[in-house]
Design a protein around this motif. Structure first.
Motif, PDB file in Angstrom:
ATOM      1  N   ALA A   1       0.831  -1.204   0.000  1.00  0.00           N
ATOM      2  CA  ALA A   1       0.000   0.000   0.000  1.00  0.00           C
ATOM      3  C   ALA A   1       0.866   1.255   0.000  1.00  0.00           C
ATOM      4  CB  ALA A   1      -0.932   0.002   1.217  1.00  0.00           C
ATOM      5  N   ARG A   2       1.943   1.229   0.784  1.00  0.00           N
ATOM      6  CA  ARG A   2       2.836   2.389   0.831  1.00  0.00           C
ATOM      7  C   ARG A   2       3.508   2.598  -0.524  1.00  0.00           C
ATOM      8  NH1 ARG A   2       4.145   0.151   5.940  1.00  0.00           N
ATOM      9  NH2 ARG A   2       6.169  -0.609   5.188  1.00  0.00           N
ATOM     10  N   VAL A   3       3.913   1.505  -1.175  1.00  0.00           N
ATOM     11  CA  VAL A   3       4.566   1.627  -2.479  1.00  0.00           C
ATOM     12  C   VAL A   3       3.591   2.170  -3.518  1.00  0.00           C
ATOM     13  CG1 VAL A   3       5.662   0.377  -4.370  1.00  0.00           C
ATOM     14  CG2 VAL A   3       6.267  -0.174  -2.011  1.00  0.00           C
ATOM     15  N   VAL A   4       2.370   1.647  -3.551  1.00  0.00           N
ATOM     16  CA  VAL A   4       1.369   2.128  -4.506  1.00  0.00           C
ATOM     17  C   VAL A   4       1.087   3.610  -4.282  1.00  0.00           C
ATOM     18  CG1 VAL A   4      -1.067   1.977  -5.177  1.00  0.00           C
ATOM     19  CG2 VAL A   4       0.292  -0.100  -4.944  1.00  0.00           C
ATOM     20  N   ARG A   5       0.950   4.005  -3.031  1.00  0.00           N
ATOM     21  CA  ARG A   5       0.743   5.424  -2.734  1.00  0.00           C
ATOM     22  C   ARG A   5       1.916   6.253  -3.229  1.00  0.00           C
ATOM     23  NH1 ARG A   5      -1.488   5.487   3.564  1.00  0.00           N
ATOM     24  NH2 ARG A   5      -3.351   4.180   3.233  1.00  0.00           N
ATOM     25  N   ASP A   6       3.138   5.754  -3.011  1.00  0.00           N
ATOM     26  CA  ASP A   6       4.327   6.487  -3.450  1.00  0.00           C
ATOM     27  C   ASP A   6       4.391   6.594  -4.965  1.00  0.00           C
ATOM     28  OD1 ASP A   6       5.100   6.862  -0.857  1.00  0.00           O
ATOM     29  OD2 ASP A   6       6.754   5.431  -0.882  1.00  0.00           O
ATOM     30  N   LEU A   7       3.992   5.537  -5.661  1.00  0.00           N
ATOM     31  CA  LEU A   7       4.005   5.575  -7.122  1.00  0.00           C
ATOM     32  C   LEU A   7       3.044   6.645  -7.642  1.00  0.00           C
ATOM     33  CD1 LEU A   7       4.124   1.760  -8.015  1.00  0.00           C
ATOM     34  CD2 LEU A   7       5.987   3.421  -8.172  1.00  0.00           C
ATOM     35  N   MET A   8       1.894   6.770  -7.011  1.00  0.00           N
ATOM     36  CA  MET A   8       0.948   7.825  -7.385  1.00  0.00           C
ATOM     37  C   MET A   8       1.532   9.198  -7.087  1.00  0.00           C
ATOM     38  SD  MET A   8      -2.504   6.050  -5.834  1.00  0.00           S
ATOM     39  CE  MET A   8      -3.477   7.539  -5.958  1.00  0.00           C
TER      40      MET A   8
ATOM     41  N   PHE B   1      -3.386   3.674 -10.677  1.00  0.00           N
ATOM     42  CA  PHE B   1      -3.528   3.174  -9.306  1.00  0.00           C
ATOM     43  C   PHE B   1      -4.516   3.996  -8.471  1.00  0.00           C
ATOM     44  CE2 PHE B   1       0.901   1.727 -10.298  1.00  0.00           C
ATOM     45  CZ  PHE B   1       0.618   0.372 -10.312  1.00  0.00           C
ATOM     46  N   GLY B   2      -4.895   5.166  -8.980  1.00  0.00           N
ATOM     47  CA  GLY B   2      -5.787   6.029  -8.222  1.00  0.00           C
ATOM     48  C   GLY B   2      -7.242   5.930  -8.625  1.00  0.00           C
ATOM     49  N   GLY B   3      -7.528   5.190  -9.705  1.00  0.00           N
ATOM     50  CA  GLY B   3      -8.902   5.087 -10.173  1.00  0.00           C
ATOM     51  C   GLY B   3      -9.250   6.179 -11.155  1.00  0.00           C
ATOM     52  N   LYS B   4      -8.819   7.407 -10.853  1.00  0.00           N
ATOM     53  CA  LYS B   4      -9.018   8.550 -11.731  1.00  0.00           C
ATOM     54  C   LYS B   4      -8.152   9.695 -11.209  1.00  0.00           C
ATOM     55  CE  LYS B   4     -13.163  10.204  -9.266  1.00  0.00           C
ATOM     56  NZ  LYS B   4     -12.811  11.605  -8.983  1.00  0.00           N
ATOM     57  N   THR B   5      -8.055  10.735 -11.991  1.00  0.00           N
ATOM     58  CA  THR B   5      -7.363  11.951 -11.558  1.00  0.00           C
ATOM     59  C   THR B   5      -7.926  13.121 -12.356  1.00  0.00           C
ATOM     60  OG1 THR B   5      -5.186  12.920 -11.095  1.00  0.00           O
ATOM     61  CG2 THR B   5      -5.419  11.785 -13.188  1.00  0.00           C
ATOM     62  N   PRO B   6      -8.151  14.287 -11.778  1.00  0.00           N
ATOM     63  CA  PRO B   6      -7.901  14.573 -10.366  1.00  0.00           C
ATOM     64  C   PRO B   6      -8.894  13.868  -9.444  1.00  0.00           C
ATOM     65  CG  PRO B   6      -9.024  16.415 -11.391  1.00  0.00           C
ATOM     66  CD  PRO B   6      -8.688  15.452 -12.497  1.00  0.00           C
ATOM     67  N   HIS B   7      -8.701  14.070  -8.174  1.00  0.00           N
ATOM     68  CA  HIS B   7      -9.522  13.447  -7.132  1.00  0.00           C
ATOM     69  C   HIS B   7      -9.533  11.929  -7.223  1.00  0.00           C
ATOM     70  CE1 HIS B   7     -10.720  17.485  -6.226  1.00  0.00           C
ATOM     71  NE2 HIS B   7     -11.376  17.635  -7.352  1.00  0.00           N
ATOM     72  N   PRO B   8      -8.359  11.293  -7.082  1.00  0.00           N
ATOM     73  CA  PRO B   8      -8.312   9.825  -7.054  1.00  0.00           C
ATOM     74  C   PRO B   8      -9.111   9.302  -5.867  1.00  0.00           C
ATOM     75  CG  PRO B   8      -6.235  10.762  -6.310  1.00  0.00           C
ATOM     76  CD  PRO B   8      -7.041  11.896  -6.848  1.00  0.00           C
ATOM     77  N   GLN B   9      -9.391   8.004  -5.862  1.00  0.00           N
ATOM     78  CA  GLN B   9     -10.294   7.476  -4.833  1.00  0.00           C
ATOM     79  C   GLN B   9      -9.862   6.123  -4.291  1.00  0.00           C
ATOM     80  OE1 GLN B   9     -13.775   7.673  -7.293  1.00  0.00           O
ATOM     81  NE2 GLN B   9     -13.391   5.690  -8.265  1.00  0.00           N
ATOM     82  N   SER B  10      -8.611   5.749  -4.518  1.00  0.00           N
ATOM     83  CA  SER B  10      -8.186   4.391  -4.157  1.00  0.00           C
ATOM     84  C   SER B  10      -7.467   4.284  -2.819  1.00  0.00           C
ATOM     85  CB  SER B  10      -7.269   3.833  -5.251  1.00  0.00           C
ATOM     86  OG  SER B  10      -6.087   4.606  -5.338  1.00  0.00           O
ATOM     87  N   ILE B  11      -7.180   5.399  -2.159  1.00  0.00           N
ATOM     88  CA  ILE B  11      -6.498   5.339  -0.867  1.00  0.00           C
ATOM     89  C   ILE B  11      -7.554   5.298   0.240  1.00  0.00           C
ATOM     90  CG2 ILE B  11      -4.830   6.442   0.668  1.00  0.00           C
ATOM     91  CD1 ILE B  11      -3.652   7.857  -1.731  1.00  0.00           C
ATOM     92  N   VAL B  12      -7.436   4.323   1.119  1.00  0.00           N
ATOM     93  CA  VAL B  12      -8.365   4.199   2.239  1.00  0.00           C
ATOM     94  C   VAL B  12      -7.563   4.051   3.521  1.00  0.00           C
ATOM     95  CG1 VAL B  12     -10.201   3.163   0.872  1.00  0.00           C
ATOM     96  CG2 VAL B  12      -8.484   1.693   1.930  1.00  0.00           C
ATOM     97  N   VAL B  13      -8.216   4.302   4.634  1.00  0.00           N
ATOM     98  CA  VAL B  13      -7.549   4.140   5.924  1.00  0.00           C
ATOM     99  C   VAL B  13      -7.120   2.679   6.072  1.00  0.00           C
ATOM    100  CG1 VAL B  13      -7.834   4.225   8.426  1.00  0.00           C
ATOM    101  CG2 VAL B  13      -8.821   6.031   6.989  1.00  0.00           C
ATOM    102  N   GLY B  14      -5.826   2.489   6.147  1.00  0.00           N
ATOM    103  CA  GLY B  14      -5.283   1.142   6.285  1.00  0.00           C
ATOM    104  C   GLY B  14      -4.630   0.595   5.030  1.00  0.00           C
ATOM    105  N   GLY B  15      -4.808   1.263   3.872  1.00  0.00           N
ATOM    106  CA  GLY B  15      -4.185   0.737   2.661  1.00  0.00           C
ATOM    107  C   GLY B  15      -4.686   1.366   1.393  1.00  0.00           C
ATOM    108  N   VAL B  16      -4.841   0.533   0.350  1.00  0.00           N
ATOM    109  CA  VAL B  16      -5.335   0.991  -0.943  1.00  0.00           C
ATOM    110  C   VAL B  16      -6.344  -0.035  -1.472  1.00  0.00           C
ATOM    111  CG1 VAL B  16      -3.236   2.255  -1.554  1.00  0.00           C
ATOM    112  CG2 VAL B  16      -3.455  -0.153  -2.208  1.00  0.00           C
TER     113      VAL B  16
END
Length: 553
Positions: free
Chosen positions: A88-95, A209-224
Motif C-alpha cells: 500500500a505504501r509503495v502504490v501510494r508512493d508511485l501515485m 492506481f488512483g482510479g481517476k485523476t484529479p480526485h483519485p479514490q483508491s487510498i483508504v484508511v489502512g491501505g489501498v
C-alpha cells in the motif's frame, strides 16, 4: 513611494493579490501578498466518519488532490496507530511520484515559462539555428529537428494570423527583462506545446492506481483499494510505459531548458534576484529502502550551509496578527482602502486570509528548493549526483539555487531524480508480489478502535511541506486543520514585522516598467502558488477548536 498593484496574479491556483511599494528608481522597498478568497472546506469534515476524511479533504484543491487525499488518510491512520502494508505504501508512493513529475513540468511550462520566453521574439527565429542551439544543452535534445521547429513556427504564425492567441494573449511581449535569443525562445516554446500532451499522459500514471485523476479514490484508511491494478501485469506495464515516456521528456527537454535558462539569465542568478530569508524547511520522506529516503528532513537557517538542524514539529506555530481573524479565531475582515488598495499603513493592519505559520518564530521557505538543499547538505547520496551534475553543467554554486531561477532548477533536478528512482519502487512492488506478498490493507475493526483520538501527517508534496491535523471524538471528526506549502510561503508579516517568503523575495527587485511588472510575476510564480490550499478554516464563533499535544518521532 509608488504602489504597484497586481490583482489577480494569474497562472496560479487560487486568488492572489500582490502590492509592492517602489522608490523613484523602481526598486521594491516593501511588499504585501494577500490571499483574497476565504475557503472553509474543513468545516465539511466536522461530524463525518474519519474514514471519509481523504475523499473530502482531497477537494481542498483541484490541483493538489492526491496530496490532500493521502495526507488526510495518513492523519487518521496516525490517530488510530494503523500501519498500512508495504504494498500500500509503495502504490501510494508511485501515485505521489507521478504527481511530482506532472506538477513540476506543468508548473514550469504552462504557469511560469512565459515569464522568461518572449513569444513574439520566437516568430523571428531561424529553425536551423534553433536546432544547433539546442545541442548546447543536451547531447540528445527532445524532438530536435529543423522540420519540427519549422512546424512550431507555422503554428505560432497561424495563431497570430487568426487573431486567436489563446494562452499567448496579453503577455508583456517585448519587455526589456526578456533575455533569450529568438532561437532560444523557439526551443522552449516548442516544449511548451509538447508539454500539453505530456500532462495528459503523465496523469494516466496517477489514474492507473488512483482510479481517476484529479480526485483519485483508491487510498483508504489502512491501505489501498487498487488491488486488481497492482496484481495485473499489464496495468503495471502501462504505468512503466508512461513513466518511461515522461523520463524522456524530463531528461531531454525539461532539464536542458533549465540549463539554457540558467545560462541565459546567469547575471540575474549571480545577483541573487528572488532570494528570501534563507530559512528552509523540509520534513523529508518516501522510504526508498530500509536505510534511505528519497528526501531528507531538516532545517537550514540564514543560508548557513554548514549545518542542517533536525526537524522538530513542536516548534511550529501560527499567528493571525496581519490576517483577517482576531485573537479568538473569529473572522475579522477589514475590507480595502477607499482607493482599492490593501490596508497596510499600520503595523497591525490586516490584509490577507492566509495565516502566518512560523518555525521557532522564524519565517520558513518550503518547497523543492528546500528539499534539494536539505537533502544535499544532509549527505543524501541518492540526490547528490543529480545536484552536482546540474551545478557542474551550468558552472553554478549551491547558493545560486536560492534564487528565482534556482527554484525552477530545483524542480527540474527533483524531476530527473524521481524519474530515475521511481522504477526501483516499481521493482519493489513486483518483488513483493513475486514472493506472494499481496497484502494491501491493514485489517481492523472500526467499532473496536478508540472513540477519541488525535493524529497528524507531515508529507513532502510538490509545492512543499503539507501537514494535516485531525481530532476524533465519538468516532466522528471533531476538528480538522491544514497547513499547506503555500501557507508557509505566502504568509503575511507576523507581529514582529517579519515578511513571508513571497514578500521577502520581492524586496530589492527593480521594476523597469510599472505598467508591466514582469519582474514581480517571475518571483511569485517561482514558488508555484496554490492559494486554495493556503487558506484554512477557523471557528467563526470564536470557540477553541482543539488542543494538540505534539509528540516527536
Amino acid at each position: 513611494m509608488k504602489k504597484i498593484v497586481i490583482d489577480p496574479v494569474t497562472r496560479i491556483e487560487g486568488h492572489l493579490r500582490v502590492e509592492v511599494e517602489v522608490d523613484e528608481e523602481g526598486v521594491v522597498q516593501e511588499a504585501y501578498a494577500s490571499g483574497q478568497l476565504f475557503r472553509g472546506i474543513e468545516t465539511i469534515l466536522k461530524g463525518r466518519d474519519p474514514r471519509d476524511a481523504g475523499l473530502l479533504a482531497g477537494r481542498i484543491c483541484g490541483v493538489c488532490t492526491n496530496s490532500h487525499f493521502r495526507a488526510a488518510v495518513s492523519a487518521v491512520e496516525d490517530a488510530y496507530s494503523i500501519v498500512p502494508p508495504d504494498n500500500a505504501r509503495v502504490v501510494r508512493d508511485l501515485m505521489t511520484m507521478a504527481l511530482f513529475i506532472q506538477d513540476h513540468v506543468v508548473h514550469f511550462y504552462h504557469l511560469h515559462s512565459l515569464d522568461f520566453i518572449d513569444v513574439t521574439a520566437a516568430l523571428e527565429a531561424d529553425a536551423s539555428l534553433a536546432s544547433e542551439e539546442a545541442k548546447k544543452y543536451s547531447q540528445n535534445p527532445y524532438r530536435n529537428s529543423v522540420a519540427h521547429y519549422t512546424e512550431v513556427l507555422q503554428k505560432l504564425r497561424n495563431f497570430v494570423k487568426a487573431g486567436r492567441l489563446g494562452p499567448f494573449a496579453n503577455g508583456y511581449w517585448g519587455h526589456s527583462a526578456y533575455k533569450l535569443t529568438p532561437e532560444q525562445n523557439l526551443i522552449i516554446l516548442s516544449h511548451y506545446l509538447e508539454a500539453l500532451r505530456f500532462q495528459t499522459e503523465i496523469s494516466k500514471a496517477v489514474a492507473i492506481f488512483g482510479g481517476k485523476t484529479p480526485h483519485p479514490q483508491s487510498i483508504v484508511v489502512g491501505g489501498v483499494t487498487s488491488v486488481a491494478d497492482m496484481l495485473n501485469p499489464q496495468r503495471v506495464n502501462d504505468y512503466i510505459f508512461v513513466i518511461k515516456e515522461a523520463k524522456e521528456f524530463v531528461d531531454r527537454a525539461y532539464m536542458s531548458d533549465m540549463k539554457l535558462l540558467a545560462t541565459a539569465y546567469r547575471d540575474e542568478i549571480k545577483e541573487g534576484l528572488g532570494r528570501a530569508k534563507g530559512n528552509f524547511l523540509s520534513v523529508g520522506g518516501y522510504v526508498f529502502d530500509e536505510k534511505q529516503k528519497l528526501f531528507s528532513g531538516g532545517v537550514i537557517y540564514g543560508y548557513d550551509f554548514s549545518k542542517v538542524e533536525e526537524f522538530d514539529e513542536s516548534r511550529i506555530s501560527e499567528e493571525v496578527d496581519r490576517a483577517w481573524y482576531d485573537e479568538k479565531g473569529e473572522v475579522c475582515y477589514t475590507d480595502l482602502n477607499d482607493d482599492g488598495t490593501l490596508k497596510t499603513a499600520k503595523s497591525d493592519d490586516k490584509y490577507t486570509w492566509i495565516k502566518a505559520p512560523r518555525y521557532g518564530g522564524e519565517v520558513m521557505e518550503s518547497g523543492p528548493l528546500a528539499r534539494v538543499l536539505v537533502s544535499y547538505l544532509s549527505g543524501n547520496e541518492l540526490i547528490k549526483p543529480f545536484v552536482d551534475e546540474f551545478l557542474d553543467g551550468t558552472n553554478l554554486e549551491l547558493i545560486d539555487l536560492t534564487t528565482t531561477i534556482g527554484r525552477n532548477a530545483a524542480r527540474a533536478i527533483e524531476s530527473v531524480y524521481i524519474c530515475e528512482y521511481i522504477f526501483k519502487l516499481v521493482s519493489r512492488l513486483v518483488q513483493n508480489i513475486k514472493y506472494y506478498n499481496t497484502d494491501t490493507w491493514a485489517k481492523y475493526d472500526f467499532e473496536k478502535l478508540p472513540k477519541e483520538a488525535k493524529g497528524r501527517a507531515f508529507l513532502e508534496v510538490p509545492r512543499g511541506v503539507l501537514s494535516h491535523f485531525v481530532s476524533i471524538k465519538e468516532q466522528k471528526i471533531q476538528n480538522y486543520s491544514v497547513i499547506a506549502p503555500t501557507t508557509w510561503n505566502a504568509s503575511p508579516k507576523d507581529r514582529e514585522g517579519k515578511r513571508g517568503a513571497y514578500e521577502e523575495a520581492l524586496i530589492g527587485i527593480k521594476i523597469e516598467d510599472a505598467t508591466k511588472p514582469l519582474e514581480v510575476l517571475r518571483v511569485i510564480h517561482s514558488f508555484d502558488p496554490c492559494l486554495a490550499c493556503a487558506v484554512h478554516v477557523i471557528d467563526t464563533k470564536g470557540k477553541e477548536l482543539s488542543r494538540y499535544k505534539i509528540r516527536t518521532l
